[in-house]
Design an enzyme around this catalytic site. Sequence first.
Site, PDB file in Angstrom:
ATOM      1  CE  LYS A  83      -4.550   1.353   2.372  1.00 57.87           C
ATOM      2  NZ  LYS A  83      -4.956   1.219   3.385  1.00 57.87           N
TER       3      LYS A  83
HETATM    4  O1  G3P Z   1      -8.551   2.162   4.432  1.00 58.96           O
HETATM    5  C1  G3P Z   1      -8.171   3.266   4.768  1.00 58.96           C
HETATM    6  C2  G3P Z   1      -9.608   3.894   6.383  1.00 58.96           C
HETATM    7  O2  G3P Z   1      -9.278   3.206   7.399  1.00 58.96           O
HETATM    8  C3  G3P Z   1      -9.809   5.272   6.732  1.00 58.96           C
HETATM    9  O3  G3P Z   1     -10.878   4.712   7.772  1.00 58.96           O
HETATM   10  O4  G3P Z   1     -12.219   5.698   9.001  1.00 58.96           O
HETATM   11  O5  G3P Z   1      -9.640   6.064   9.401  1.00 58.96           O
HETATM   12  O6  G3P Z   1     -11.047   7.768   7.307  1.00 58.96           O
HETATM   13  P1  G3P Z   1     -11.357   6.008   8.243  1.00 58.96           P
END
Ligand code: G3P
Length: 217
Positions: A83
């Site tokens: 990633k």
């Molecule tokens: O995969 C990316 C994700 O984990 C981000 O999620 O909720 O931290 O914006 P969030």
Amino acid sequence: MKFFVDTADVAAISELNDLGFVDGVTTNPSLIMKSGRDILEVTKEICDLIDGPVSAEVTATEADDMIAEGRKLAKIADNIAVKVPLTWAGLKTCKTLTDEGRMVNVTLCFSANQALLAAKAGASFISPFIGRLDDINIDGIDLIADIRTIFDNYGYGTEILAASIRTVNHVSDCARIGADVITAPPEVLKKLASHPLTDAGLASFMADWAKTGQKIL
Ligand code: G3P
């Protein structure tokens, strides 16, 4: 649509995997921090559990270092998707690693043009962040739709991996639009099974069943 689980919590992945709901896993530095585990150890454990792609994120910011980190992470298992962030160095890393035959997930995507660059750099996955766009009053679902249209217009094979999924509606909206994959925290995936009318209907069936005095077993 494929379901990836967005966590480095092995027990949570395992529980969902036992039900056949896990097509892959995504992690990031914040999720590794939350797990309290060593990145190489926990990623190996997840790769041993899951057949599908397991995203492990580089933490360097310069291309040469990102490439070196990506090669090290890719050695953990055959199902690692390296990633990388959607920066110029990340795109360079993506091109280098995909040319070597490795899976790359380009993350932190917030625009259709960024997604287009990732596809041209050969990314296996592009990760547009829905929830974080919603946080700043931009409709994250519109971005998924735009990328779907663009990729279909030109036949790009890069899979749209809708990320930063916060609600069950995000999941159904992505499915309607045709995102290839959603990655969601375990708690959101579990919520997909819930509906208040299911709970109310079951309570009413159980109450009537008790009145019959019968037992099936
Ligand atoms: O995969 C990316 C994700 O984990 C981000 O999620 O909720 O931290 O914006 P969030």
